[in-house]
Design a protein around this motif. Sequence first.
Motif, PDB file in Angstrom:
ATOM      1  N   MET A 129       0.842  -1.179   0.000  1.00  0.00           N
ATOM      2  CA  MET A 129       0.000   0.000   0.000  1.00  0.00           C
ATOM      3  C   MET A 129       0.893   1.250   0.000  1.00  0.00           C
ATOM      4  O   MET A 129       1.792   1.399   0.817  1.00  0.00           O
ATOM      5  CB  MET A 129      -0.897  -0.014   1.234  1.00  0.00           C
ATOM      6  CG  MET A 129      -1.825   1.143   1.323  1.00  0.00           C
ATOM      7  SD  MET A 129      -2.914   0.909   2.737  1.00  0.00           S
ATOM      8  CE  MET A 129      -3.754   2.428   2.698  1.00  0.00           C
ATOM      9  N   THR A 130       0.633   2.153  -0.928  1.00  0.00           N
ATOM     10  CA  THR A 130       1.404   3.386  -1.027  1.00  0.00           C
ATOM     11  C   THR A 130       0.914   4.379   0.027  1.00  0.00           C
ATOM     12  O   THR A 130      -0.291   4.640   0.105  1.00  0.00           O
ATOM     13  CB  THR A 130       1.248   4.009  -2.427  1.00  0.00           C
ATOM     14  OG1 THR A 130       1.639   3.048  -3.400  1.00  0.00           O
ATOM     15  CG2 THR A 130       2.091   5.249  -2.558  1.00  0.00           C
ATOM     16  N   PRO A 131       1.825   4.905   0.835  1.00  0.00           N
ATOM     17  CA  PRO A 131       1.390   5.869   1.862  1.00  0.00           C
ATOM     18  C   PRO A 131       0.894   7.173   1.233  1.00  0.00           C
ATOM     19  O   PRO A 131       1.358   7.588   0.174  1.00  0.00           O
ATOM     20  CB  PRO A 131       2.645   6.112   2.693  1.00  0.00           C
ATOM     21  CG  PRO A 131       3.780   5.680   1.839  1.00  0.00           C
ATOM     22  CD  PRO A 131       3.254   4.677   0.858  1.00  0.00           C
ATOM     23  N   GLN A 132      -0.079   7.780   1.893  1.00  0.00           N
ATOM     24  CA  GLN A 132      -0.630   9.069   1.457  1.00  0.00           C
ATOM     25  C   GLN A 132       0.431  10.154   1.623  1.00  0.00           C
ATOM     26  O   GLN A 132       1.075  10.240   2.657  1.00  0.00           O
ATOM     27  CB  GLN A 132      -1.855   9.431   2.301  1.00  0.00           C
ATOM     28  CG  GLN A 132      -2.398  10.814   2.080  1.00  0.00           C
ATOM     29  CD  GLN A 132      -3.041  11.008   0.723  1.00  0.00           C
ATOM     30  OE1 GLN A 132      -3.725  10.132   0.246  1.00  0.00           O
ATOM     31  NE2 GLN A 132      -2.818  12.151   0.115  1.00  0.00           N
ATOM     32  N   MET A 151       5.421  15.573   2.347  1.00  0.00           N
ATOM     33  CA  MET A 151       5.409  14.938   3.663  1.00  0.00           C
ATOM     34  C   MET A 151       4.685  13.600   3.574  1.00  0.00           C
ATOM     35  O   MET A 151       3.625  13.510   2.956  1.00  0.00           O
ATOM     36  CB  MET A 151       4.704  15.843   4.676  1.00  0.00           C
ATOM     37  CG  MET A 151       5.336  17.216   4.784  1.00  0.00           C
ATOM     38  SD  MET A 151       4.429  18.299   5.881  1.00  0.00           S
ATOM     39  CE  MET A 151       4.922  17.588   7.435  1.00  0.00           C
ATOM     40  N   ILE A 152       5.279  12.580   4.182  1.00  0.00           N
ATOM     41  CA  ILE A 152       4.653  11.260   4.238  1.00  0.00           C
ATOM     42  C   ILE A 152       4.560  10.884   5.730  1.00  0.00           C
ATOM     43  O   ILE A 152       5.579  10.688   6.393  1.00  0.00           O
ATOM     44  CB  ILE A 152       5.491  10.206   3.496  1.00  0.00           C
ATOM     45  CG1 ILE A 152       5.656  10.633   2.025  1.00  0.00           C
ATOM     46  CG2 ILE A 152       4.839   8.833   3.600  1.00  0.00           C
ATOM     47  CD1 ILE A 152       6.588   9.761   1.214  1.00  0.00           C
ATOM     48  N   PRO A 153       3.329  10.817   6.257  1.00  0.00           N
ATOM     49  CA  PRO A 153       3.166  10.465   7.682  1.00  0.00           C
ATOM     50  C   PRO A 153       3.687   9.054   7.962  1.00  0.00           C
ATOM     51  O   PRO A 153       3.601   8.163   7.114  1.00  0.00           O
ATOM     52  CB  PRO A 153       1.673  10.536   7.911  1.00  0.00           C
ATOM     53  CG  PRO A 153       1.114  11.283   6.744  1.00  0.00           C
ATOM     54  CD  PRO A 153       2.059  11.069   5.614  1.00  0.00           C
TER      55      PRO A 153
END
Length: 83
Positions: free
Chosen positions: A1-4, A80-82
């Motif tokens: 799954m690609t992070p938001q 930014m990637i949480p």
Amino acid sequence: MTPQKFYLVSVLIEHSDYETTDCHQLYANYQDALKAKEAEIEEGMLNFSNREGELRHDLPHLYEWLDDDGNCLIVVIEEMIPK
């Protein structure tokens, strides 16, 4: 799954006649962040009646303008990637 991914648009205005100003706004997609960056540049340059200065950087993620008196406008887009 690609992070938001999120995009933080940050603005810094340093002007000898005013206090230093900074603001930040978060966007869910890059195209909205780019539009916001352009709007912030247009609005931010209204603070400088004498627009004689040097454009140091004009990149998709960074805009930096300054004059000989040390006044400046900097607008940055940070991805930014949480975690």
